[in-house]
Design an enzyme around this catalytic site. Structure first.
Site, PDB file in Angstrom:
ATOM      1  N   ASN A  83       0.728  -1.295   0.135  1.00  0.00           N
ATOM      2  CA  ASN A  83       0.097  -0.083  -0.096  1.00  0.00           C
ATOM      3  C   ASN A  83       0.831   1.227   0.129  1.00  0.00           C
ATOM      4  O   ASN A  83       0.213   2.477  -0.171  1.00  0.00           O
ATOM      5  CB  ASN A  83      -0.978  -0.105   1.403  1.00  0.00           C
ATOM      6  CG  ASN A  83      -2.112  -0.968   0.818  1.00  0.00           C
ATOM      7  OD1 ASN A  83      -2.051  -1.683  -0.270  1.00  0.00           O
ATOM      8  ND2 ASN A  83      -2.948  -1.370   2.022  1.00  0.00           N
ATOM      9  N   ARG A 135      -8.867  -1.622  -7.346  1.00  0.00           N
ATOM     10  CA  ARG A 135      -9.515  -0.443  -6.936  1.00  0.00           C
ATOM     11  C   ARG A 135      -8.279   0.723  -6.807  1.00  0.00           C
ATOM     12  O   ARG A 135      -8.678   2.014  -6.964  1.00  0.00           O
ATOM     13  CB  ARG A 135     -10.116  -0.382  -5.636  1.00  0.00           C
ATOM     14  CG  ARG A 135     -11.519  -1.136  -5.733  1.00  0.00           C
ATOM     15  CD  ARG A 135     -12.212  -0.854  -4.354  1.00  0.00           C
ATOM     16  NE  ARG A 135     -12.293   0.458  -3.998  1.00  0.00           N
ATOM     17  CZ  ARG A 135     -13.156   1.479  -4.386  1.00  0.00           C
ATOM     18  NH1 ARG A 135     -14.166   1.067  -4.986  1.00  0.00           N
ATOM     19  NH2 ARG A 135     -13.071   2.526  -3.862  1.00  0.00           N
ATOM     20  N   ASP A 141     -15.725   9.991  -3.503  1.00  0.00           N
ATOM     21  CA  ASP A 141     -16.375  11.326  -3.560  1.00  0.00           C
ATOM     22  C   ASP A 141     -15.189  12.115  -2.941  1.00  0.00           C
ATOM     23  O   ASP A 141     -15.304  13.342  -3.403  1.00  0.00           O
ATOM     24  CB  ASP A 141     -17.845  11.372  -2.750  1.00  0.00           C
ATOM     25  CG  ASP A 141     -17.506  10.821  -1.241  1.00  0.00           C
ATOM     26  OD1 ASP A 141     -17.006   9.721  -1.175  1.00  0.00           O
ATOM     27  OD2 ASP A 141     -18.003  11.346  -0.363  1.00  0.00           O
ATOM     28  N   CYS A 174     -16.486  -3.652  -3.952  1.00  0.00           N
ATOM     29  CA  CYS A 174     -15.695  -4.749  -3.816  1.00  0.00           C
ATOM     30  C   CYS A 174     -16.344  -5.525  -2.471  1.00  0.00           C
ATOM     31  O   CYS A 174     -17.208  -5.200  -1.843  1.00  0.00           O
ATOM     32  CB  CYS A 174     -14.406  -4.321  -3.674  1.00  0.00           C
ATOM     33  SG  CYS A 174     -13.721  -3.608  -2.045  1.00  0.00           S
ATOM     34  N   ILE A 195     -14.016   1.285   9.860  1.00  0.00           N
ATOM     35  CA  ILE A 195     -13.506   1.925   8.722  1.00  0.00           C
ATOM     36  C   ILE A 195     -14.372   1.353   7.500  1.00  0.00           C
ATOM     37  O   ILE A 195     -14.856   2.032   6.800  1.00  0.00           O
ATOM     38  CB  ILE A 195     -12.051   1.633   8.286  1.00  0.00           C
ATOM     39  CG1 ILE A 195     -11.282   1.727   9.517  1.00  0.00           C
ATOM     40  CG2 ILE A 195     -11.531   2.185   7.113  1.00  0.00           C
ATOM     41  CD1 ILE A 195     -11.072   3.416   9.777  1.00  0.00           C
ATOM     42  N   PRO A 236     -16.882   4.603  -1.954  1.00  0.00           N
ATOM     43  CA  PRO A 236     -16.708   5.583  -2.650  1.00  0.00           C
ATOM     44  C   PRO A 236     -15.335   6.392  -2.989  1.00  0.00           C
ATOM     45  O   PRO A 236     -14.539   6.156  -2.100  1.00  0.00           O
ATOM     46  CB  PRO A 236     -17.724   6.467  -2.199  1.00  0.00           C
ATOM     47  CG  PRO A 236     -17.674   6.032  -0.446  1.00  0.00           C
ATOM     48  CD  PRO A 236     -17.242   4.643  -0.615  1.00  0.00           C
ATOM     49  N   ASP A 263      -7.113  -3.498   8.214  1.00  0.00           N
ATOM     50  CA  ASP A 263      -6.318  -4.454   7.381  1.00  0.00           C
ATOM     51  C   ASP A 263      -5.836  -5.722   8.184  1.00  0.00           C
ATOM     52  O   ASP A 263      -5.230  -6.685   7.689  1.00  0.00           O
ATOM     53  CB  ASP A 263      -5.311  -3.853   6.575  1.00  0.00           C
ATOM     54  CG  ASP A 263      -5.728  -3.265   5.403  1.00  0.00           C
ATOM     55  OD1 ASP A 263      -7.120  -3.282   4.973  1.00  0.00           O
ATOM     56  OD2 ASP A 263      -5.045  -2.260   4.838  1.00  0.00           O
TER      57      ASP A 263
END
Ligand code: EPU
Length: 422
Positions: A23, A92, A124, A116, A331, A122, A309
């Protein structure tokens, strides 16, 4: 399609080297777009998601080559600033090219990512932040079409918080665009995750002027050009955390190398509460556990809180603690696909809104299970190592998206995992 056959229970003992962070590597590779020329990104893990981003960068016009653990990205030519649906739909994180493309080319089209297994996800806030920098953005044929104003993006004070707190890739996108904007940008409620700090260090190595890294207030003094950089990404704290849980769950003794404990304080704190012992070493730590697993009340939060995660992996471990644990997901409130699969392995977990009540059991029992998303799959691998009997995990490709040779690394410390193509 690959499956894992895992025989348990095992006690894990030995040394594992943690790979570079997925990541961190993803937004850093995307940010290479910002400076024409060749950047070298080092310690990039060999993962399906990284391969998708390489393909995406190549589709924009870049030349991308892997040489051992390093990825060489030549962005001299970026002549097709379009993130095509066929590539972005696979991952994504493809959205993280939006900010860099807009800043470099003045225009970007990126396929709108879909939902997913872990929820709606989103974008936004990404869009809101880039609009604040002066971009005109609309949706066309499923693509986010962004255009910078004449004279380029303009710095501004931007609030980037959302209903679930900060956004990691949203911060990456706005930060990567703001470094080339005119004047000063201040991002309030920026993500503080170590992966964003790493991105900011990479951008500064390219000549950007960012301060406040690791805090919710990033200050960016825009510059007119950037130069390519040679940069090594941090170790993967989520992979490290997964192996810490593996050691603790199996009453093992595992030494982790290339693990930056400073980025994992919440994880270490919970592990110690649950009964593990974490001994820091020069380049990582040694994880052991003796005695019973202790239940916990755990809530996921943006960094420096406990990471979403690692929620699934901790759930697999707490399934074996004596007593009741409560795990609350703040989250991604729908990120509980692993509950049903862990229950197939004789766990006793009940979902209650955004929480899961985990009633500890004495042992997990092997069963055929289905990997649903990356971290849920990792939890099933851990459960398989601790469970009695032979666990069969289907859809292993989910794990390959985020763990580099997980079966080889775990087998190296005593696990019995066989990958088969069925
Ligand atoms: N959100 C919005 N609007 C936005 C963006 C996010 O409402 O425009 C919401 C999300 O729906 C979520 C929350 O904000 O509820 C936080 O999402 P965030 O944007 O931080 O997630 P992300 O950037 O898409 C990254 C990681 C995820 C990790 C999350 C949270 C990468 C490539 N992905 O996703 O990693 O779970 O941050 O830490 O960095 C994984 O590696 O398995 C993974 C899913």
């Amino acid at each position: 399609m690959d499956v894992f056959e895992i025989e348990g229970p095992v006690r894990l003992e030995g040394t594992i080297t943690v790979s570079g962070s997925k990541n961190a590597a993803l937004p850093i590779m995307a940010a290479a777009i910002l400076a024409p020329g060749q950047s070298i990104i080092r310690q990039v893990p060999r993962l399906a998601d990284i391969a998708v981003l390489r393909q995406l960068l190549a589709s924009l016009g870049a030349k991308v080559e892997r040489i051992n653990g390093d990825v060489h990205i030549d962005t001299t030519v970026i002549d097709h600033p379009v993130g095509e649906y066929d590539i972005v739909r696979k991952m994504r994180a493809g959205i993280c090219i939006l900010g860099p493309l807009l800043a470099r080319c003045g225009r970007a089209e990126v396929s709108m990512p879909g939902g997913c297994a872990i929820g709606d996800r989103p974008v936004d806030i990404h869009v809101r932040g880039l609009r604040e920098l002066g971009a005109e953005i609309h949706l066309e044929n499923g693509y986010i079409v962004a255009t910078a104003p004449k004279g380029g993006l303009r710095g501004k004070q931007i609030f980037l918080g959302g209903p679930f707190g900060s956004t990691v890739l949203g911060t990456a996108n706005v930060l990567s665009a703001a470094v080339l904007a005119q004047g000063r940008t201040v991002i309030e409620s920026a993500a503080c995750e170590p992966e964003i700090v790493d991105l900011a260090h990479f951008l500064n190595a390219m000549g950007a002027r960012i301060s406040g890294m690791g805090s919710p207030r990033l200050v960016i003094e825009g510059v007119s050009t950037l130069q390519p950089a040679d940069y090594t990404v941090i170790g993967d704290r989520i992979e490290a955390g997964t192996f810490m849980v593996a050691a603790s769950m199996t009453e093992g003794r595992v030494r982790l190398q290339n693990c930056q404990l400073d980025n994992m304080l919440a994880v270490v704190d919970y592990l110690e509460h649950i009964g593990a012992r974490i001994e820091p070493t020069e380049d990582g730590c040694i994880v052991t556990r003796e005695g019973d697993l202790i239940p916990a009340d755990l809530t996921t939060q943006p960094y420096p809180g406990f990471p979403t995660d690692l929620q699934a992996q901790f759930m697999a471990m707490l399934a074996l603690a004596e007593g009741n644990s409560v795990i609350t997901e703040k989250i991604f409130p729908d990120r509980f696909m692993h509950v049903a699969e862990l229950n197939r392995m004789a766990a006793n977990i009940r979902k209650e809104g955004p929480s899961a009540i985990v009633a500890g059991v004495k042992e997990l029992i092997a069963a055929p299970v289905m990997a649903s998303d990356l971290r849920a799959s990792a939890a099933l691998v851990l459960a398989g190592c601790a469970a009695r009997g032979k666990t069969l995990i289907n859809r292993v490709y989910h794990i390959d998206r985020g763990y580099e040779h997980i079966e080889e690394k775990l087998n190296g410390v005593g696990a019995k995992i066989v990958r088969e193509d069925v």
